[in-house]
Design a protein around this motif. Sequence first.
Motif, PDB file in Angstrom:
ATOM      1  N   VAL A 183     -11.862  -6.007  -2.498  1.00 39.32           N
ATOM      2  CA  VAL A 183     -10.800  -5.048  -2.809  1.00 39.32           C
ATOM      3  C   VAL A 183     -10.988  -4.532  -4.232  1.00 39.32           C
ATOM      4  O   VAL A 183     -11.329  -5.295  -5.144  1.00 39.32           O
ATOM      5  CB  VAL A 183      -9.407  -5.713  -2.690  1.00 39.32           C
ATOM      6  CG1 VAL A 183      -8.315  -4.742  -3.095  1.00 39.32           C
ATOM      7  CG2 VAL A 183      -9.180  -6.211  -1.274  1.00 39.32           C
ATOM      8  N   THR A 184     -10.738  -3.253  -4.428  1.00 40.58           N
ATOM      9  CA  THR A 184     -10.784  -2.660  -5.754  1.00 40.58           C
ATOM     10  C   THR A 184      -9.365  -2.538  -6.301  1.00 40.58           C
ATOM     11  O   THR A 184      -8.484  -1.974  -5.643  1.00 40.58           O
ATOM     12  CB  THR A 184     -11.430  -1.263  -5.727  1.00 40.58           C
ATOM     13  OG1 THR A 184     -12.767  -1.378  -5.236  1.00 40.58           O
ATOM     14  CG2 THR A 184     -11.453  -0.642  -7.114  1.00 40.58           C
TER      15      THR A 184
ATOM     16  N   GLU B 181      -3.718 -10.108   4.984  1.00 36.74           N
ATOM     17  CA  GLU B 181      -4.057  -8.689   4.932  1.00 36.74           C
ATOM     18  C   GLU B 181      -3.071  -7.942   4.052  1.00 36.74           C
ATOM     19  O   GLU B 181      -3.423  -6.971   3.371  1.00 36.74           O
ATOM     20  CB  GLU B 181      -4.068  -8.098   6.348  1.00 36.74           C
ATOM     21  CG  GLU B 181      -5.238  -8.559   7.206  1.00 36.74           C
ATOM     22  CD  GLU B 181      -6.582  -8.218   6.562  1.00 36.74           C
ATOM     23  OE1 GLU B 181      -6.727  -7.095   6.024  1.00 36.74           O
ATOM     24  OE2 GLU B 181      -7.484  -9.080   6.591  1.00 36.74           O
TER      25      GLU B 181
ATOM     26  N   ARG C  34      -4.239  -8.335   0.491  1.00 33.81           N
ATOM     27  CA  ARG C  34      -5.379  -7.447   0.231  1.00 33.81           C
ATOM     28  C   ARG C  34      -4.904  -6.019  -0.046  1.00 33.81           C
ATOM     29  O   ARG C  34      -5.328  -5.369  -1.013  1.00 33.81           O
ATOM     30  CB  ARG C  34      -6.330  -7.430   1.432  1.00 33.81           C
ATOM     31  CG  ARG C  34      -7.037  -8.742   1.713  1.00 33.81           C
ATOM     32  CD  ARG C  34      -7.772  -8.663   3.043  1.00 33.81           C
ATOM     33  NE  ARG C  34      -8.343  -9.938   3.434  1.00 33.81           N
ATOM     34  CZ  ARG C  34      -9.589 -10.306   3.186  1.00 33.81           C
ATOM     35  NH1 ARG C  34     -10.400  -9.474   2.549  1.00 33.81           N
ATOM     36  NH2 ARG C  34     -10.033 -11.480   3.576  1.00 33.81           N
ATOM     37  N   ALA C  35      -4.006  -5.533   0.821  1.00 37.83           N
ATOM     38  CA  ALA C  35      -3.510  -4.164   0.667  1.00 37.83           C
ATOM     39  C   ALA C  35      -2.736  -4.010  -0.633  1.00 37.83           C
ATOM     40  O   ALA C  35      -2.869  -2.998  -1.346  1.00 37.83           O
ATOM     41  CB  ALA C  35      -2.629  -3.790   1.857  1.00 37.83           C
TER      42      ALA C  35
ATOM     43  N   ALA D  97     -10.098 -10.393  -6.249  1.00 39.91           N
ATOM     44  CA  ALA D  97     -10.286  -9.062  -5.671  1.00 39.91           C
ATOM     45  C   ALA D  97     -11.729  -8.862  -5.223  1.00 39.91           C
ATOM     46  O   ALA D  97     -11.992  -8.315  -4.137  1.00 39.91           O
ATOM     47  CB  ALA D  97      -9.881  -7.992  -6.687  1.00 39.91           C
TER      48      ALA D  97
ATOM     49  N   GLY E 180      -4.905  -3.757  -3.740  1.00 40.19           N
ATOM     50  CA  GLY E 180      -5.614  -2.485  -3.824  1.00 40.19           C
ATOM     51  C   GLY E 180      -4.733  -1.277  -4.060  1.00 40.19           C
ATOM     52  O   GLY E 180      -5.241  -0.226  -4.474  1.00 40.19           O
TER      53      GLY E 180
END
Length: 283
Positions: A54-55, A25, A28-29, A49, A32
């Motif tokens: 995720v952007t 996680e 992921r954060a 991504a 982004g």
Amino acid sequence: MSAEPVSGRLVLAATPLGDAGDASERLRAAIGTADVVAAEDTRRLRSLAAALGVTVTGRVISHYDAVEASRLPGLLDDVRAGRTVLVVTDAGMPAVSDPGYRLVAAAAAEDLPVTCLPGPSAVTTALVLSGLPCERFCFEGFAPRRAGERRRWLATLAAEPRATVFFESPHRLAETLADAVGVLGPERAAAVCRELTKTHEEVLRGPLSELAEWAAVGPVRGEITVVLAGAAPSAAPSVESLVDAVEERVADGERLKDAVAAVAQAAGVPKRELYAAALAART
């Protein structure tokens, strides 16, 4: 030490070896929210991504071996300016046989904030899957490409008591395992780990002779990690098996006595016996 605190930071993050579900996680954060993402392959970053939903909002730049040095000043400027710079490679941990080391060293020299998001590693994954004793191990990166250098390198592992992990190209695996049989002996236990965490993951375990026969049949495909069992205390190689390593060094320009001394020290065998064997092989 820095005169003033710096709000920016350098973040190295481990990426999945193959299965996107292994992403943390925190990764992921970071993907982004980072202001700058330095990626070994920008296309793979964007594919990851997308797989994670995720952007990427920050600036994306390439950060592979050939441009690592030239990218360094700009990335340090970003950290000094208060930006978060995220470094990712195609798979696994940056700086481990991948770009990242130079950037970390330069940031540390300036006392700039550096942190790491731990995660997948082909090294430790292969170790635990190998079925070999791995309480102590060493990592050797990629095996040398040239045959002579590769055999000399293998000779340094002949008496290594720790498990040894290294990466190899699937196209050179058969040659490397054949050399390992010749230098380390056919009975040295090993494991070849292919496509770790991916759909076609495969782990082959056994003596080097069997693994070399398997690789020779080919073709071998995918990402390869090899684990060698540590040498038993009484498993010093015969001096005869080291003569080729001596001759390779001589062919590269070393004096015979110097080549014998280097190989004998690495393999833990008496120099006098190896010198005699080298001379006998020439007659």
